[in-house]
Design a protein around this motif. Structure first.
Motif, PDB file in Angstrom:
ATOM      1  N   LEU A 123       0.815  -1.215   0.000  1.00 31.29           N
ATOM      2  CA  LEU A 123       0.000   0.000   0.000  1.00 31.29           C
ATOM      3  C   LEU A 123       0.848   1.265   0.000  1.00 31.29           C
ATOM      4  CD1 LEU A 123      -2.802  -0.915   2.588  1.00 31.29           C
ATOM      5  CD2 LEU A 123      -3.002  -0.800   0.101  1.00 31.29           C
ATOM      6  N   LEU A 124       2.110   1.135   0.426  1.00 29.56           N
ATOM      7  CA  LEU A 124       2.971   2.306   0.542  1.00 29.56           C
ATOM      8  C   LEU A 124       3.731   2.598  -0.745  1.00 29.56           C
ATOM      9  CD1 LEU A 124       4.425   1.535   4.093  1.00 29.56           C
ATOM     10  CD2 LEU A 124       2.450   2.936   3.515  1.00 29.56           C
ATOM     11  N   SER A 125       3.461   1.828  -1.790  1.00 30.43           N
ATOM     12  CA  SER A 125       4.189   2.048  -3.041  1.00 30.43           C
ATOM     13  C   SER A 125       3.894   3.425  -3.633  1.00 30.43           C
ATOM     14  CB  SER A 125       3.829   0.964  -4.056  1.00 30.43           C
ATOM     15  OG  SER A 125       2.427   0.967  -4.306  1.00 30.43           O
ATOM     16  N   LEU A 126       2.713   3.955  -3.341  1.00 33.46           N
ATOM     17  CA  LEU A 126       2.342   5.285  -3.831  1.00 33.46           C
ATOM     18  C   LEU A 126       2.508   6.356  -2.760  1.00 33.46           C
ATOM     19  CD1 LEU A 126      -0.895   4.330  -5.817  1.00 33.46           C
ATOM     20  CD2 LEU A 126       1.426   4.661  -6.706  1.00 33.46           C
ATOM     21  N   GLY A 127       3.169   6.011  -1.648  1.00 39.50           N
ATOM     22  CA  GLY A 127       3.366   6.971  -0.570  1.00 39.50           C
ATOM     23  C   GLY A 127       2.520   6.637   0.642  1.00 39.50           C
ATOM     24  N   TRP A 128       2.646   7.470   1.653  1.00 41.49           N
ATOM     25  CA  TRP A 128       1.938   7.235   2.910  1.00 41.49           C
ATOM     26  C   TRP A 128       0.589   7.955   2.961  1.00 41.49           C
ATOM     27  CZ3 TRP A 128       5.981   7.535   7.485  1.00 41.49           C
ATOM     28  CH2 TRP A 128       6.935   6.539   7.297  1.00 41.49           C
ATOM     29  N   ASP A 129       0.209   8.624   1.896  1.00 43.38           N
ATOM     30  CA  ASP A 129      -1.013   9.434   1.944  1.00 43.38           C
ATOM     31  C   ASP A 129      -2.249   8.597   2.223  1.00 43.38           C
ATOM     32  OD1 ASP A 129       0.636  11.500   1.331  1.00 43.38           O
ATOM     33  OD2 ASP A 129      -0.057  11.790  -0.720  1.00 43.38           O
ATOM     34  N   LEU A 130      -2.400   7.486   1.498  1.00 40.94           N
ATOM     35  CA  LEU A 130      -3.617   6.685   1.615  1.00 40.94           C
ATOM     36  C   LEU A 130      -3.778   6.072   3.008  1.00 40.94           C
ATOM     37  CD1 LEU A 130      -6.124   5.625   0.209  1.00 40.94           C
ATOM     38  CD2 LEU A 130      -4.772   3.675  -0.616  1.00 40.94           C
ATOM     39  N   PRO A 131      -2.744   5.401   3.563  1.00 38.17           N
ATOM     40  CA  PRO A 131      -2.910   4.888   4.928  1.00 38.17           C
ATOM     41  C   PRO A 131      -3.161   5.991   5.954  1.00 38.17           C
ATOM     42  CG  PRO A 131      -1.023   3.861   3.867  1.00 38.17           C
ATOM     43  CD  PRO A 131      -1.457   4.962   2.970  1.00 38.17           C
ATOM     44  N   ALA A 132      -2.454   7.110   5.822  1.00 37.14           N
ATOM     45  CA  ALA A 132      -2.663   8.204   6.775  1.00 37.14           C
ATOM     46  C   ALA A 132      -4.087   8.735   6.684  1.00 37.14           C
ATOM     47  CB  ALA A 132      -1.659   9.329   6.516  1.00 37.14           C
ATOM     48  N   LEU A 133      -4.604   8.870   5.465  1.00 35.51           N
ATOM     49  CA  LEU A 133      -5.976   9.356   5.291  1.00 35.51           C
ATOM     50  C   LEU A 133      -6.978   8.361   5.858  1.00 35.51           C
ATOM     51  CD1 LEU A 133      -7.968  11.403   4.134  1.00 35.51           C
ATOM     52  CD2 LEU A 133      -7.826  10.203   1.947  1.00 35.51           C
ATOM     53  N   ALA A 134      -6.765   7.070   5.584  1.00 30.09           N
ATOM     54  CA  ALA A 134      -7.689   6.058   6.091  1.00 30.09           C
ATOM     55  C   ALA A 134      -7.701   6.029   7.616  1.00 30.09           C
ATOM     56  CB  ALA A 134      -7.305   4.687   5.529  1.00 30.09           C
ATOM     57  N   GLY A 135      -6.516   6.060   8.234  1.00 28.16           N
ATOM     58  CA  GLY A 135      -6.457   6.039   9.692  1.00 28.16           C
ATOM     59  C   GLY A 135      -7.049   7.282  10.319  1.00 28.16           C
ATOM     60  N   GLY A 136      -6.686   8.454   9.789  1.00 25.01           N
ATOM     61  CA  GLY A 136      -7.233   9.692  10.333  1.00 25.01           C
ATOM     62  C   GLY A 136      -8.721   9.794  10.148  1.00 25.01           C
ATOM     63  N   LEU A 137      -9.217   9.370   8.980  1.00 22.55           N
ATOM     64  CA  LEU A 137     -10.655   9.423   8.715  1.00 22.55           C
ATOM     65  C   LEU A 137     -11.413   8.450   9.606  1.00 22.55           C
ATOM     66  CD1 LEU A 137     -12.823  10.716   6.958  1.00 22.55           C
ATOM     67  CD2 LEU A 137     -12.470   8.880   5.294  1.00 22.55           C
ATOM     68  N   GLY A 138     -10.825   7.268   9.832  1.00 22.40           N
ATOM     69  CA  GLY A 138     -11.482   6.296  10.700  1.00 22.40           C
ATOM     70  C   GLY A 138     -11.665   6.829  12.109  1.00 22.40           C
ATOM     71  N   VAL A 139     -10.638   7.457  12.658  1.00 23.05           N
ATOM     72  CA  VAL A 139     -10.757   8.014  14.005  1.00 23.05           C
ATOM     73  C   VAL A 139     -11.722   9.195  14.020  1.00 23.05           C
ATOM     74  CG1 VAL A 139      -9.490   9.114  15.885  1.00 23.05           C
ATOM     75  CG2 VAL A 139      -8.462   7.217  14.658  1.00 23.05           C
ATOM     76  N   ALA A 140     -11.701  10.009  12.970  1.00 31.06           N
ATOM     77  CA  ALA A 140     -12.638  11.140  12.910  1.00 31.06           C
ATOM     78  C   ALA A 140     -14.085  10.664  12.891  1.00 31.06           C
ATOM     79  CB  ALA A 140     -12.339  11.988  11.675  1.00 31.06           C
ATOM     80  N   VAL A 141     -14.371   9.621  12.117  1.00 35.47           N
ATOM     81  CA  VAL A 141     -15.727   9.052  12.100  1.00 35.47           C
ATOM     82  C   VAL A 141     -16.088   8.511  13.471  1.00 35.47           C
ATOM     83  CG1 VAL A 141     -17.135   7.187  11.137  1.00 35.47           C
ATOM     84  CG2 VAL A 141     -15.676   8.554   9.638  1.00 35.47           C
ATOM     85  N   PHE A 142     -15.138   7.851  14.115  1.00 33.84           N
ATOM     86  CA  PHE A 142     -15.348   7.342  15.472  1.00 33.84           C
ATOM     87  C   PHE A 142     -15.730   8.473  16.422  1.00 33.84           C
ATOM     88  CE2 PHE A 142     -13.457   6.768  19.660  1.00 33.84           C
ATOM     89  CZ  PHE A 142     -13.921   5.519  20.050  1.00 33.84           C
ATOM     90  N   VAL A 143     -14.993   9.560  16.382  1.00 38.16           N
ATOM     91  CA  VAL A 143     -15.274  10.699  17.266  1.00 38.16           C
ATOM     92  C   VAL A 143     -16.646  11.293  16.963  1.00 38.16           C
ATOM     93  CG1 VAL A 143     -14.539  13.030  17.885  1.00 38.16           C
ATOM     94  CG2 VAL A 143     -12.837  11.221  17.642  1.00 38.16           C
TER      95      VAL A 143
END
Length: 665
Positions: A123-143
C-alpha cells in the motif's frame, strides 16, 4: 450621528483586527525568511546565489538547493494546511480547542501507517497518503459517531477525541514495541521533521493541498450558515456540510502527516493567535490562521537550524513546547462553553451493595492472581503450572503480578480521591497529566541523575507529582474544574513528555528502549525486592485516607457546604492533594504513567454500589488491582513470546469501557 459613529467604530475595529493578524503573520514570516537567508548564506555565499539557479553541483549548493529551500517550502505548506484544518474543525464542531491532535486524527494516521508497514507494505508504493488518510478518517468518524448524541458538545467531542488518541496511540506503541526493528524510524517521523532530500515531496504535496483547500473555500458559505439557529430550515444540509468539511480537514491533516510527520497543537496555536489578533469572521480566520501557523513552523525550524549547532532537532518538538503554554493560556483566558464540572455518576443498573461488592471483588482478585500465576503459554503451548514448574515460574511471575496489583490499587485510589476533590467524574492521574508529568521528572532523573537509588527516586516522584497536581488544580480552578479544561491540561503535559522523548530519540540515547517500555506501563523489570517494597508502600497507602474520610465526604458536596459544616477548605484540599501525590508518585515509579485504571476503577466501584466515600475509595482499589493483574497477564500471553506492557492493555480496556459508556448515554 450615533449611528454614524457606531458604523465608523465598527469599520475601525475591523481595520484594526485585519491589521493585527496581518502584522503578526508578517512578523513571523519576515523573521523566518531572514533566518532562512542567514542559513542559506552559511552554506553558499550571497555572491554565489545566482549559481544555485544555474544548477551548481557542488555539495554545498546541492544542500542549499535540494535540502534547505524545499525544507522552507515544506514548512510553509505544512503549517498553513494545519492552520486551515484547525479552523475548519473548530468551525464545524463549534469547539475552539479542536485540532488534529486533540481529536485523535494524528493517532489514527500513525496506527494506519505502522500497520501498513508491517502487514501491507504494498500500500505504501504510492506513498503514505492513503494509509494516513484512512487512519485519520477512521478516528474522525469514530469521534463524530460517539459525539453525535450530545449535539457535538465541545466537552464530549474533546473527551472522545482524547480517549481515541490514548487508545489508538497505545495500539501504535504496541506495534512499535513488538516490531521495533521495522518501525523504529517512525519515532523520528512522529516528531515532525521537515528534512527534505529534493523537491519531489514538496511538488507533490502542493497541488494536493491546493485541491483540498479549494474544496474548503467552496464550502465556506454553507459552513458559515451552519452557525445560524435553524440552519436546516434555511436549506442548509448540515449533515452533508459537516461530513464534507470534516473529510477536507482530515485530508489536509493526513497529507501533512504523511509528508512531514505529526505536528500537534500547531493548528491550535495558529487559530488561537489569529483570533487574539482580531480575526473574528470565518473568512478572515481561514486566511489568518494558516498564515500564522506557517510562520510559526518555518520560524521554529529555521531558528533550530541556526542555533542547534549541527544537531537535527525536529521542528514539531519545539513547536509543541511553544504551543502547549499557549494552550494553557487559552484555557485561562477563554473558558470553554460547557464549563460545568461533570457530575459524579451515580451507580447505574448493576447495584449489588457494599458488602457483596467487596466479597465479589476480593474473590475476583484472588482468582485473577491465581490465573496470572498458573496459566500461560510456553514452548509447547498453553499450560497450567503446578508443582515444581509453578515454583520455578513464580520467581519471575509473582514480582510483576504483585507490582501490577499494588500499582493498580494506588492509581485507582488516587483517581477516586481526585474525582471527589474536583467533583468531576473525568478526573484521574492519567488524564490530568499528573502521571505523565511525574514520568517526565523521573525520565530526566533516570538519564541525568543516574546515581539516585530507589528511595531517592520515589521521593523525587512524589514531589514532582505534588507540584504538577498543584499546577493543574490552580490552572483549572477558574473554570470550576471543567472536564474539557482538565483534560486538555493533561493532554498538554502528555505532549511535553512526548516532546522530551522525541528529543532523546533524535540524540540516539541507547537507554531509550528501556524508557519506552517503562513509559508504556511495563512491569517485567520488577524484581522480588521491589515487589516487597511496593507491597509495603501499598499497605501504608491504604491507611492514608482514614484520617481524611470526613473531609473527603464533604468535599464532594462543594466548598459552600463544607465551609458551613466547619471544614477547613484549604487544609482539606492540601491534605487530599498530598495523598494523591504520594499514591500516584509511587505507582508511576513502578509501572509508568500509561493506563486508564485511575479513571475507570472509581466508575466501576460506583456501579457496583459503593455509596460512602471510604467504601468507594477501597472498592476502587480492589477494582484497580484486579484490572491491572488481568492486564499484566494479558500482556504476557496474547502476543507470546512478545511482552505487551500492562499499561497499554489497561489503556485499551479503559478506552473500550468509556466508548461503551458514552454510546449508552
Amino acid at each position: 450621528m450615533p449611528e454614524a459613529r457606531l458604523a465608523a467604530s465598527g469599520r475601525d475595529s475591523v481595520i484594526g483586527g485585519i491589521s493585527g493578524w496581518i502584522m503578526v503573520g508578517a512578523i513571523l514570516l519576515g523573521l523566518a525568511a531572514a533566518l532562512f537567508l542567514l542559513n542559506l548564506s552559511r552554506l553558499v555565499p550571497p555572491a554565489a546565489w545566482p549559481a544555485l539557479l544555474a544548477g551548481a553541483d557542488d555539495l554545498r549548493a546541492i544542500m542549499a538547493r535540494d535540502g534547505l529551500a524545499p525544507r522552507f517550502c515544506a514548512g510553509l505548506l505544512g503549517g498553513g494546511a494545519l492552520g486551515l484544518a484547525s479552523v475548519v474543525l473548530q468551525q464545524v464542531l463549534r469547539n475552539p480547542l479542536a485540532e488534529p491532535g486533540t481529536l485523535g486524527i494524528f493517532a489514527g494516521a500513525k496506527c494506519a501507517i505502522a500497520a501498513s508497514i508491517i502487514w501491507a507494505p504494498g500500500l505504501l508504493s504510492l506513498g503514505w497518503d492513503l494509509p494516513a488518510l484512512a487512519g485519520g478518517l477512521g478516528v474522525a468518524v469514530f469521534v463524530l459517531l460517539f459525539s453525535a448524541r450530545s449535539g457535538f458538545a465541545p466537552a464530549t467531542v474533546t473527551l472522545v477525541g482524547l480517549i481515541a488518541s490514548l487508545v489508538f496511540g497505545a495500539f501504535g506503541t504496541m506495534l512499535v514495541l513488538t516490531h521495533f526493528d521495522t518501525l523504529g524510524d517512525l519515532y523520528i517521523w512522529e516528531a515532525g521533521s521537515l528534512i527534505q532530500n529534493g523537491w519531489g515531496s514538496v511538488l507533490a504535496l502542493g497541488p494536493k493541498l491546493g485541491l483540498v483547500s479549494l474544496a474548503i473555500v467552496l464550502l465556506m458559505r454553507p459552513l458559515s450558515a451552519m452557525q445560524i439557529e435553524g440552519a436546516e430550515r434555511l436549506g442548509v444540509r448540515t449533515s452533508l456540510v459537516r461530513g464534507a468539511t470534516m473529510l477536507a480537514a482530515v485530508g489536509l491533516s493526513a497529507l501533512v502527516a504523511s509528508t512531514v510527520g505529526l505536528i500537534s497543537f500547531l493548528g491550535l496555536a495558529g487559530a488561537a493567535i489569529a483570533r487574539g489578533a482580531g480575526a473574528r469572521r470565518l473568512s478572515t480566520r481561514l486566511i489568518a490562521a494558516p498564515l500564522i501557523a506557517a510562520g510559526l513552523l518555518v520560524l521554529t525550524d529555521q531558528a533550530l537550524l541556526a542555533l542547534a549547532g549541527g544537531i537535527e532537532i525536529p521542528a514539531g518538538i519545539t513547536v509543541m513546547l511553544v504551543s502547549v503554554p499557549l494552550l494553557l493560556w487559552m484555557l485561562q483566558r477563554t473558558p470553554v462553553a460547557s464549563s460545568a464540572p461533570a457530575a459524579m455518576s451515580a451507580p447505574m443498573r448493576l447495584q449489588v451493595g457494599t458488602a457483596p461488592a467487596f466479597i465479589g471483588l476480593g474473590s475476583a482478585l484472588i482468582a485473577s492472581f491465581a490465573l496470572a500465576t498458573t496459566l500461560g503459554p510456553g514452548p509447547d503451548g498453553w499450560q497450567l503450572a503446578h508443582g515444581r514448574l509453578l515454583a520455578e515460574l513464580s520467581i519471575w511471575r509473582l514480582p510483576r503480578i504483585t507490582a501490577a496489583c499494588c500499582a493498580g490499587a494506588m492509581l485507582a485510589m488516587a483517581g477516586s480521591l481526585l474525582q471527589r476533590l474536583t467533583r468531576n467524574a473525568m478526573a484521574s492521574p492519567e488524564l490530568l497529566g499528573i502521571s505523565s508529568g511525574t514520568a517526565l521528572m523521573l525520565l530526566v532523573a533516570t538519564l541525568f541523575l543516574p546515581g539516585l537509588d530507589r528511595s531517592g527516586t520515589a521521593a523525587l516522584s512524589c514531589l514532582a507529582c505534588l507540584a504538577i497536581l498543584g499546577c493543574v488544580l490552580r490552572l483549572s480552578r477558574r473554570s470550576a474544574f471543567a472536564p474539557d479544561h482538565l483534560l486538555l491540561i493533561g493532554a498538554g503535559l502528555g505532549a511535553l513528555l512526548a516532546s522530551l522523548l522525541s528529543i532523546l530519540l533524535v540524540i540516539g540515547d541507547p537507554r531509550i528502549l528501556r524508557v519506552i517500555g517503562w513509559l508504556s506501563g511495563s512491569t517485567y523489570s520488577v524484581d522480588a525486592a521491589e515487589a516487597r517494597a511496593i507491597v509495603l508502600a501499598t499497605a501504608l497507602a491504604l491507611l492514608l485516607p482514614l484520617p481524611l474520610v470526613r473531609w473527603i465526604g464533604l468535599m464532594s458536596l462543594g466548598e459552600p457546604v463544607g465551609r458551613s459544616l466547619g471544614m477547613p477548605i484549604a487544609g482539606a484540599r492540601l491534605a487530599i492533594v498530598l495523598v494523591v501525590a504520594v499514591l500516584t508518585g509511587i505507582a508511576t515509579l513502578f509501572v509508568g504513567p500509561l493506563s486508564f485504571v485511575g479513571l475507570m476503577a472509581p466508575h466501576l466501584a460506583r456501579r457496583l454500589g459503593t455509596r460512602t466515600a471510604l467504601a468507594e475509595i477501597y472498592g476502587s482499589a480492589l477494582v484497580g488491582a484486579v484490572l491491572m493483574v488481568l492486564a499484566d497477564w494479558a500482556g504476557r500471553t496474547i502476543a507470546f513470546p512478545w511482552q505487551i506492557p500492562a499499561g497499554l492493555i489497561a489503556t485499551a480496556l479503559g478506552g473500550a469501557y468509556f466508548v461503551m459508556t458514552a454510546w449508552k448515554r
